[in-house]
Design an enzyme around this catalytic site. Sequence first.
Site, PDB file in Angstrom:
ATOM      1  N   ASP A  37      19.821  21.959 -21.614  1.00 46.68           N
ATOM      2  CA  ASP A  37      18.435  21.492 -21.522  1.00 46.68           C
ATOM      3  C   ASP A  37      17.918  21.050 -22.877  1.00 46.68           C
ATOM      4  OD1 ASP A  37      17.621  21.949 -18.740  1.00 46.68           O
ATOM      5  OD2 ASP A  37      18.089  24.048 -19.164  1.00 46.68           O
TER       6      ASP A  37
ATOM      7  N   MET B 279      14.944  19.411 -25.041  1.00 44.76           N
ATOM      8  CA  MET B 279      13.489  19.185 -24.985  1.00 44.76           C
ATOM      9  C   MET B 279      12.997  18.673 -26.326  1.00 44.76           C
ATOM     10  SD  MET B 279      12.376  22.728 -23.164  1.00 44.76           S
ATOM     11  CE  MET B 279      13.317  23.389 -21.785  1.00 44.76           C
TER      12      MET B 279
ATOM     13  N   MET C  17      15.157  16.179 -21.373  1.00 39.53           N
ATOM     14  CA  MET C  17      13.708  16.196 -21.133  1.00 39.53           C
ATOM     15  C   MET C  17      13.037  15.616 -22.363  1.00 39.53           C
ATOM     16  SD  MET C  17      13.567  19.936 -19.353  1.00 39.53           S
ATOM     17  CE  MET C  17      15.149  20.408 -20.025  1.00 39.53           C
TER      18      MET C  17
ATOM     19  N   HIS D  87      20.814  17.628 -19.527  1.00 35.66           N
ATOM     20  CA  HIS D  87      19.502  17.334 -18.941  1.00 35.66           C
ATOM     21  C   HIS D  87      18.537  16.997 -20.072  1.00 35.66           C
ATOM     22  CE1 HIS D  87      15.767  19.124 -16.656  1.00 35.66           C
ATOM     23  NE2 HIS D  87      15.703  17.816 -16.779  1.00 35.66           N
TER      24      HIS D  87
ATOM     25  N   HIS E 145      24.964  23.620 -17.962  1.00 31.42           N
ATOM     26  CA  HIS E 145      23.738  22.828 -17.966  1.00 31.42           C
ATOM     27  C   HIS E 145      23.044  22.979 -19.319  1.00 31.42           C
ATOM     28  CE1 HIS E 145      20.328  20.884 -15.849  1.00 31.42           C
ATOM     29  NE2 HIS E 145      19.556  21.687 -16.569  1.00 31.42           N
TER      30      HIS E 145
ATOM     31  N   GLY F 142      12.780  30.551 -16.393  1.00 29.76           N
ATOM     32  CA  GLY F 142      12.143  31.728 -15.824  1.00 29.76           C
ATOM     33  C   GLY F 142      10.850  31.492 -15.070  1.00 29.76           C
TER      34      GLY F 142
ATOM     35  N   SER G 249      22.270  27.352 -16.702  1.00 30.02           N
ATOM     36  CA  SER G 249      21.496  26.768 -17.795  1.00 30.02           C
ATOM     37  C   SER G 249      21.585  27.665 -19.021  1.00 30.02           C
ATOM     38  CB  SER G 249      20.037  26.606 -17.389  1.00 30.02           C
ATOM     39  OG  SER G 249      19.272  26.351 -18.560  1.00 30.02           O
TER      40      SER G 249
ATOM     41  N   ASP H 243      16.991  22.098 -10.023  1.00 30.05           N
ATOM     42  CA  ASP H 243      16.815  22.800 -11.294  1.00 30.05           C
ATOM     43  C   ASP H 243      15.458  23.497 -11.350  1.00 30.05           C
ATOM     44  OD1 ASP H 243      16.945  23.658 -13.912  1.00 30.05           O
ATOM     45  OD2 ASP H 243      16.870  21.646 -14.788  1.00 30.05           O
TER      46      ASP H 243
ATOM     47  N   MET I  63      13.476  18.603  -9.876  1.00 29.52           N
ATOM     48  CA  MET I  63      12.912  19.757 -10.577  1.00 29.52           C
ATOM     49  C   MET I  63      12.128  20.591  -9.572  1.00 29.52           C
ATOM     50  SD  MET I  63      14.030  19.477 -13.622  1.00 29.52           S
ATOM     51  CE  MET I  63      13.319  21.081 -14.039  1.00 29.52           C
TER      52      MET I  63
HETATM   53  C1  DX5 Z   1      13.529  23.877 -17.189  1.00 28.81           C
HETATM   54  C2  DX5 Z   1      14.999  23.644 -17.369  1.00 28.81           C
HETATM   55  C3  DX5 Z   1      15.831  24.478 -16.483  1.00 28.81           C
HETATM   56  C4  DX5 Z   1      15.679  25.953 -16.746  1.00 28.81           C
HETATM   57  C5  DX5 Z   1      16.053  26.697 -15.516  1.00 28.81           C
HETATM   58  O1  DX5 Z   1      12.828  23.028 -17.994  1.00 28.81           O
HETATM   59  O2  DX5 Z   1      15.304  22.280 -17.073  1.00 28.81           O
HETATM   60  O3  DX5 Z   1      17.188  24.082 -16.521  1.00 28.81           O
HETATM   61  O4  DX5 Z   1      16.447  26.416 -17.828  1.00 28.81           O
HETATM   62  O5  DX5 Z   1      15.790  28.049 -15.718  1.00 28.81           O
HETATM   63  P1  DX5 Z   1      15.503  29.018 -14.525  1.00 28.81           P
HETATM   64  O6  DX5 Z   1      16.719  29.007 -13.641  1.00 28.81           O
HETATM   65  O7  DX5 Z   1      15.261  30.317 -15.191  1.00 28.81           O
HETATM   66  O8  DX5 Z   1      14.299  28.493 -13.792  1.00 28.81           O
HETATM   67 ZN    ZN Z   2      17.445  21.713 -16.765  1.00 24.37          ZN
END
Ligand code: DX5
Ligand code: ZN
Length: 217
Positions: A34, A36, A67, A65, A32, A144, A7, A174, A136
């Site tokens: 993300d 948002m 969100m 991904h 990946h 993190g 990610s 994820d 998820m």
């Molecule tokens: C969370 C994201 C993940 C995130 C994963 O909202 O969809 O892809 O970046 O990060 P780690 O591996 O640090 O949990």
């Molecule tokens: Zn993600």
Amino acid sequence: MALVSPSLLSADFGNLQRDIEMLNSGACDWFHLDVMDGVFVPNISFGFPVMEAVARAARKPLDVHLMIVEPQKFLPQVKALGAKVMNVHYEACTHLHRVVQQIKDAGMMAGVTLNPHTPVCVLEEIAADLDLVMLMSVNPGFGGQKFIAHAVDKTRRLRELLDRRGSKALIEIDGGVNRETGKLLVDAGADVLVAGSAIFKASDPEAEVLALKALTR
Ligand code: DX5
Ligand code: ZN
């Protein structure tokens, strides 16, 4: 061998090109991304201008991904990136069946993502249409976070549902994935592991990628 999708949320955005090149020259499988919107999740990450720059530099397939609410609105832009996978949230799509067909018609793998509280049984009627299901294992919005342990059993139940429905969909997980949680997930039936902080915060990121890739059931 698990597929590994680092990610980029945990990358150094001041040195994005450097981090992309590091991944390009390594063994990871996908990138990946993300996205948002501050509405579907309580955070904002990056949008299409940044992803276009990533797409130009990346030599691995993009695993997007979303969100965001109304993800179908952005389907043409995700397709224009050349993405391999378009992941939409079950919770964000009133007409999920239509969105899935549109993603497939656009030539991408159709992925549906479930939040931690959403049971796998909501996919009964659509499982056979899917190319990928992402679970998820944290509440989406931040990298993190701590792994939510019930994702392991949920992975097992999802595998059973997909097999029973004759679905060939890959299972992607994820959130909070590292060598330890990754092992449990792959044993339970996961095919693709997303990892942000486990890879980018490691002193040797490529060693983490290789350790995750080496997991087999
Ligand atoms: C969370 C994201 C993940 C995130 C994963 O909202 O969809 O892809 O970046 O990060 P780690 O591996 O640090 O949990
Ligand atoms: Zn993600």
